[in-house]
Each structure stands twice: as structure tokens, then as C-alpha cells.
Motif scaffolding. Structure first.
Motif, PDB file in Angstrom:
ATOM      1  N   SER A  31       0.816  -1.218   0.000  1.00 21.25           N
ATOM      2  CA  SER A  31       0.000   0.000   0.000  1.00 21.25           C
ATOM      3  C   SER A  31       0.852   1.273   0.000  1.00 21.25           C
ATOM      4  N   PRO A  32       0.635   2.158  -0.970  1.00 27.09           N
ATOM      5  CA  PRO A  32       1.432   3.394  -1.004  1.00 27.09           C
ATOM      6  C   PRO A  32       1.075   4.343   0.143  1.00 27.09           C
ATOM      7  N   TYR A  33      -0.157   4.246   0.661  1.00 26.85           N
ATOM      8  CA  TYR A  33      -0.535   5.110   1.794  1.00 26.85           C
ATOM      9  C   TYR A  33       0.156   4.611   3.072  1.00 26.85           C
ATOM     10  N   ALA A  38      -6.764  -5.062   2.837  1.00 28.45           N
ATOM     11  CA  ALA A  38      -7.884  -4.147   2.618  1.00 28.45           C
ATOM     12  C   ALA A  38      -8.111  -4.044   1.119  1.00 28.45           C
ATOM     13  N   ALA A  39      -9.325  -4.329   0.691  1.00 32.70           N
ATOM     14  CA  ALA A  39      -9.650  -4.221  -0.730  1.00 32.70           C
ATOM     15  C   ALA A  39     -11.039  -3.610  -0.843  1.00 32.70           C
ATOM     16  N   MET A  40     -11.203  -2.731  -1.827  1.00 35.92           N
ATOM     17  CA  MET A  40     -12.451  -1.975  -1.940  1.00 35.92           C
ATOM     18  C   MET A  40     -13.684  -2.889  -2.011  1.00 35.92           C
ATOM     19  N   LEU A  95     -14.089   2.358   7.980  1.00 36.35           N
ATOM     20  CA  LEU A  95     -13.898   2.523   6.538  1.00 36.35           C
ATOM     21  C   LEU A  95     -13.156   1.337   5.928  1.00 36.35           C
ATOM     22  N   SER A  96     -12.645   0.424   6.778  1.00 40.17           N
ATOM     23  CA  SER A  96     -11.924  -0.765   6.319  1.00 40.17           C
ATOM     24  C   SER A  96     -10.739  -0.405   5.424  1.00 40.17           C
ATOM     25  N   LYS A  97      -9.970   0.578   5.874  1.00 36.82           N
ATOM     26  CA  LYS A  97      -8.823   1.004   5.064  1.00 36.82           C
ATOM     27  C   LYS A  97      -7.541   0.916   5.871  1.00 36.82           C
ATOM     28  N   ILE A  98      -6.448   0.727   5.143  1.00 36.51           N
ATOM     29  CA  ILE A  98      -5.118   0.840   5.739  1.00 36.51           C
ATOM     30  C   ILE A  98      -4.428   2.028   5.067  1.00 36.51           C
ATOM     31  N   PRO A  99      -3.566   2.718   5.831  1.00 37.31           N
ATOM     32  CA  PRO A  99      -3.139   2.462   7.197  1.00 37.31           C
ATOM     33  C   PRO A  99      -4.180   2.873   8.230  1.00 37.31           C
ATOM     34  N   ASP A 101      -6.702   8.943   8.435  1.00 43.89           N
ATOM     35  CA  ASP A 101      -6.050   8.136   7.435  1.00 43.89           C
ATOM     36  C   ASP A 101      -4.544   8.415   7.445  1.00 43.89           C
ATOM     37  N   SER A 102      -3.859   8.165   6.298  1.00 44.60           N
ATOM     38  CA  SER A 102      -2.396   8.326   6.292  1.00 44.60           C
ATOM     39  C   SER A 102      -1.979   9.753   6.639  1.00 44.60           C
ATOM     40  N   ALA A 103      -2.750  10.744   6.187  1.00 43.09           N
ATOM     41  CA  ALA A 103      -2.372  12.144   6.453  1.00 43.09           C
ATOM     42  C   ALA A 103      -2.371  12.410   7.956  1.00 43.09           C
ATOM     43  N   ILE A 159      -5.367   4.485  -7.813  1.00 40.42           N
ATOM     44  CA  ILE A 159      -6.038   3.325  -7.194  1.00 40.42           C
ATOM     45  C   ILE A 159      -7.378   3.075  -7.904  1.00 40.42           C
TER      46      ILE A 159
HETATM   47  N1  LIG Z   1      -7.119   8.359   2.116  1.00 42.94           N
HETATM   48  C1  LIG Z   1      -6.672   7.114   2.669  1.00 42.94           C
HETATM   49  C2  LIG Z   1      -6.632   6.065   1.588  1.00 42.94           C
HETATM   50  C3  LIG Z   1      -6.247   4.699   2.140  1.00 42.94           C
HETATM   51  C4  LIG Z   1      -6.583   3.589   1.167  1.00 42.94           C
HETATM   52  O1  LIG Z   1      -7.424   3.727   0.273  1.00 42.94           O
HETATM   53  N2  LIG Z   1      -5.915   2.452   1.352  1.00 42.94           N
HETATM   54  C5  LIG Z   1      -6.232   1.309   0.541  1.00 42.94           C
HETATM   55  C6  LIG Z   1      -5.047   0.359   0.461  1.00 42.94           C
HETATM   56  S1  LIG Z   1      -3.805   0.995  -0.592  1.00 42.94           S
HETATM   57  C7  LIG Z   1      -7.377   0.588   1.201  1.00 42.94           C
HETATM   58  O2  LIG Z   1      -7.365   0.403   2.391  1.00 42.94           O
HETATM   59  N3  LIG Z   1      -8.382   0.174   0.410  1.00 42.94           N
HETATM   60  C8  LIG Z   1      -9.498  -0.537   0.914  1.00 42.94           C
HETATM   61  C9  LIG Z   1     -10.806   0.110   0.596  1.00 42.94           C
HETATM   62  O3  LIG Z   1     -10.811   1.160  -0.096  1.00 42.94           O
HETATM   63  O4  LIG Z   1     -11.829  -0.423   1.006  1.00 42.94           O
HETATM   64  C10 LIG Z   1      -5.298   7.305   3.321  1.00 42.94           C
HETATM   65  O5  LIG Z   1      -4.610   8.264   2.960  1.00 42.94           O
HETATM   66  O6  LIG Z   1      -4.946   6.531   4.230  1.00 42.94           O
END
Ligand SMILES: N[C@@H](CCC(=O)N[C@@H](CS)C(=O)NCC(=O)O)C(=O)O
Length: 201
Positions: free
Chosen positions: A9-11, A35-37, A50-54, A66-68, A108
Motif C-alpha cells: 500500500s502506497p498510503y 484491505a480491498a475496496m 472505513l476498512s482502510k489501511i493504514p 487516514d495516512s495524512a 487506485i
Molecule cells: N485516504 C486514505 C486512503 C487509504 C486507502 O485507500 N488504502 C487502501 C489500500 S492501498 C485501502 O485500504 N483500500 C481498501 C478500501 O478502499 O476499502 C489514506 O490516505 O490513508
């Protein structure tokens, strides 16, 4: 602190680069999370709806995303050098941060679209156009990037370019932005950047 993490993951990479730069790696326990959309991760959703990483889980149980936000939190814990506090330096860093994040968001979505059985051509064209336009802007700002102390803007732009190499190698971005490519090559010498190259796994 626990960091929900993936080597791809780039974030997440943004957070890892900041942790390296700020010497905070020993304080991070990495938790491999997928984590996948299209596949919300129920376990991850317990700490980030939101089920996102990081996603960062602090020792007292609070969570940050989020990452910011995580990068700024780590900066505040560490030397505070990655987010300039005031003046033009602050706005320049935050602008590059937003440009890098925006480029990543487009890439992405582009990747998700191109993997669909019948990608929408107009969407693919729009992502391609925005990516090229962003590269052009960054190419015109290489001197400014070079003259500015390394900060969150540099971290994010490098992670976005690294993601192009990782997932969009056929784009041939170095031919579109040769000075940016040279700057990117110089950035690879930084230990925090070299140590966080995206890898499959
Ligand atoms: N704006 C978020 C974006 C994070 C993001 O989209 N991460 C992806 C992995 S690269 C993710 O978790 N995707 C899962 C999803 O969108 O459900 C951040 O800066 O952390």
C-alpha cells in the motif's frame, strides 16, 4: 502502537517513511492487514469503519486514520520536522502532500477500473489525463522540490511515483517527466525510501 499495514500500500508506505525519518519504527507493531475496496475486512472494521489501511491503534485504544492524520501524529511524537509549522513552507508541503495523495487516489481507482470485465473507457481516459497532467506539474516544480527541506510533500510524491512504478510500469512516466525521474532517483538514496519499496507479499 499497532499499525495495520501492508507492504504494497502506497498510503501505508507514507507512514513507514515518516516512521523511519522520525526514528519511531521501534514503537510500531506491524499488523499485516488486507484491505480491498470490494472486500470489507470485518476485523479491520472494528478499529476503522472505513476498512482502510493504514490504521493506527494507539496504546490507549484510540485509533487514527487516514495516512495524512497518522503521518502528522507521528511527526508530532517525533522531531516535528516533516510538517512545517507555518508560512509558505507549510502551504508548499501540504500542497505537495495533497497532490501526491490525489494522484494516488486516481491511480487506485484507475487500477480498480481496469480490472473490471468491461472497464469504462471514459474513466480510464480521465485517470490517464489527470496522471499525465500531475506529472507535468511536478516536472515543472522539481527545482522547488530540490530546494525545500525533505518533508511530508516529498514523502507523498515519492510514494505516488513509486506506486506508478509498481502498478503502472507501462505508462513510461520517466519519458514524460525526465527531471522528476532524476529527482526520484536521488530520493532512492534516502534510507527511509530505500527500506520501504513496495513488494508483493
Ligand atoms: N485516504 C486514505 C486512503 C487509504 C486507502 O485507500 N488504502 C487502501 C489500500 S492501498 C485501502 O485500504 N483500500 C481498501 C478500501 O478502499 O476499502 C489514506 O490516505 O490513508
Amino acid at each position: 502502537m499497532q499499525l495495520h499495514w501492508s507492504p504494497k500500500s502506497p498510503y501505508v508506505r507514507k507512514v513507514m517513511v515518516c516512521a523511519h525519518e522520525l526514528q519511531l519504527l521501534p514503537q510500531l507493531q506491524l499488523v499485516r492487514s488486507v484491505a480491498a475496496m470490494l472486500k470489507p475486512n470485518a476485523e479491520l472494521m472494528q478499529v476503522n469503519p472505513l476498512s482502510k489501511i493504514p490504521t493506527l491503534v494507539l496504546d490507549d485504544g484510540r485509533t487514527l486514520f487516514d495516512s495524512a492524520v497518522i503521518c502528522e501524529y507521528l511527526d508530532a511524537l517525533g522531531s516535528g520536522t516533516l510538517f512545517p509549522k507555518e508560512g509558505d513552507a507549510r502551504w508548499a508541503a501540504l500542497r505537495w502532500h495533497a497532490l501526491g495523495d490525489g494522484l494516488l487516489d486516481a491511480l487506485i481507482l484507475w487500477r480498480n477500473e481496469r480490472e473490471r470485465a468491461q472497464p469504462l473507457a471514459a474513466l480510464i481516459e480521465a485517470f490517464d489525463l489527470k496522471t499525465r497532467a500531475t506529472l507535468q506539474v511536478l516536472e515543472s516544480e522539481v527545482a522547488a522540490l530540490q530546494q525545500t527541506p525533505f518533508g511530508i510533500g516529498h514523502v507523498t510524491v515519492v510514494c505516488a511515483l513509486g506506486y506508478i512504478d509498481y502498478r503502472f510500469d507501462t505508462l513510461g512516466w520517466r519519458a514524460l517527466a525526465p527531471q522528476l525521474a532524476q529527482w526520484f532517483a536521488q530520493m532512492q538514496q534516502r534510507p527511509s525510501i530505500a527500506a520501504t519499496e513496495p513488494v508483493n507479499g
